[in-house]
Design an enzyme around this catalytic site. Sequence first.
Site, PDB file in Angstrom:
ATOM      1  NE  ARG A  71       6.668  11.536  15.849  1.00 47.49           N
ATOM      2  CZ  ARG A  71       7.136  12.525  15.086  1.00 47.49           C
ATOM      3  NH1 ARG A  71       7.702  12.251  13.914  1.00 47.49           N
ATOM      4  NH2 ARG A  71       7.012  13.773  15.475  1.00 47.49           N
ATOM      5  CB  ALA A  73       7.773  19.000  17.214  1.00 47.85           C
ATOM      6  CD  GLU A 122       8.079  21.443  11.167  1.00 44.75           C
ATOM      7  OE1 GLU A 122       6.977  20.851  11.166  1.00 44.75           O
ATOM      8  OE2 GLU A 122       9.046  21.060  10.498  1.00 44.75           O
ATOM      9  CD  GLU A 162       3.984  19.021  12.757  1.00 44.65           C
ATOM     10  OE1 GLU A 162       3.551  19.049  13.924  1.00 44.65           O
ATOM     11  OE2 GLU A 162       4.991  18.373  12.420  1.00 44.65           O
ATOM     12  CD  GLU A 179       4.296  16.705   8.649  1.00 44.19           C
ATOM     13  OE1 GLU A 179       3.803  17.472   7.786  1.00 44.19           O
ATOM     14  OE2 GLU A 179       5.296  16.984   9.325  1.00 44.19           O
TER      15      GLU A 179
END
Length: 208
Positions: free
Chosen positions: A66, A78, A96, A100, A145
């Site tokens: 992040r 998320a 999602e 993910e 990701e």
Amino acid sequence: MTDGPHDYRVVDSRTVYDGAILALRVDEVTMPGGGTAKREIVEHHGAVAIVAVDNWGRIATVTQYRHAVQRPLRELPAGLMDSGGDETPVQAAARELVEEVGVEAESWHSLVDVASSPGFTDEALRVFLAQDLTSVDRPEAHDEEADMEIEWVALDDAVAMVFSGEIVNVTSVSGILAYAHALSAEIELRRPDAPWADQPTALDRRHG
């Protein structure tokens, strides 16, 4: 003494920034006593998160870089509701979860709703409980990701990570603790399409 709650009316509004995932506007709002005050508001797409529980009671966590805090964070799966308003929240959550974690869920419930920081943003998130999972292929990941790590964690361990400061993301903290309490207290959860009073709409209207 007043006759009732003050009516906080917007008497002026201007857009300072309009980007892909957020906009910044400045509203001038009437205040009690007759004056006005300026309020800076970040408009944001709604977002969703998922407490995905497997047959062994473990929950899915992802660790993702992040940039705002310049380090990887362990979080619940998320993502943004970023399909121009075409998705319902639970459809966004299902997408999602596949993207993910590479699983689909047969059973969905609304777990908890979170207004992330209502002092300056309309960003709000709905955390879903997903159960009865089936593994599927993940689509090719891009950007941060592509470096994401997936780990299934026992619920007690996830709760411990919250209190040790290892899990700090507000949505993940809320979702993990809400699920732990709902499970122990046998709380009947809301349906996945339950009303969501604070679901953000301003940015979708702006870009619609």
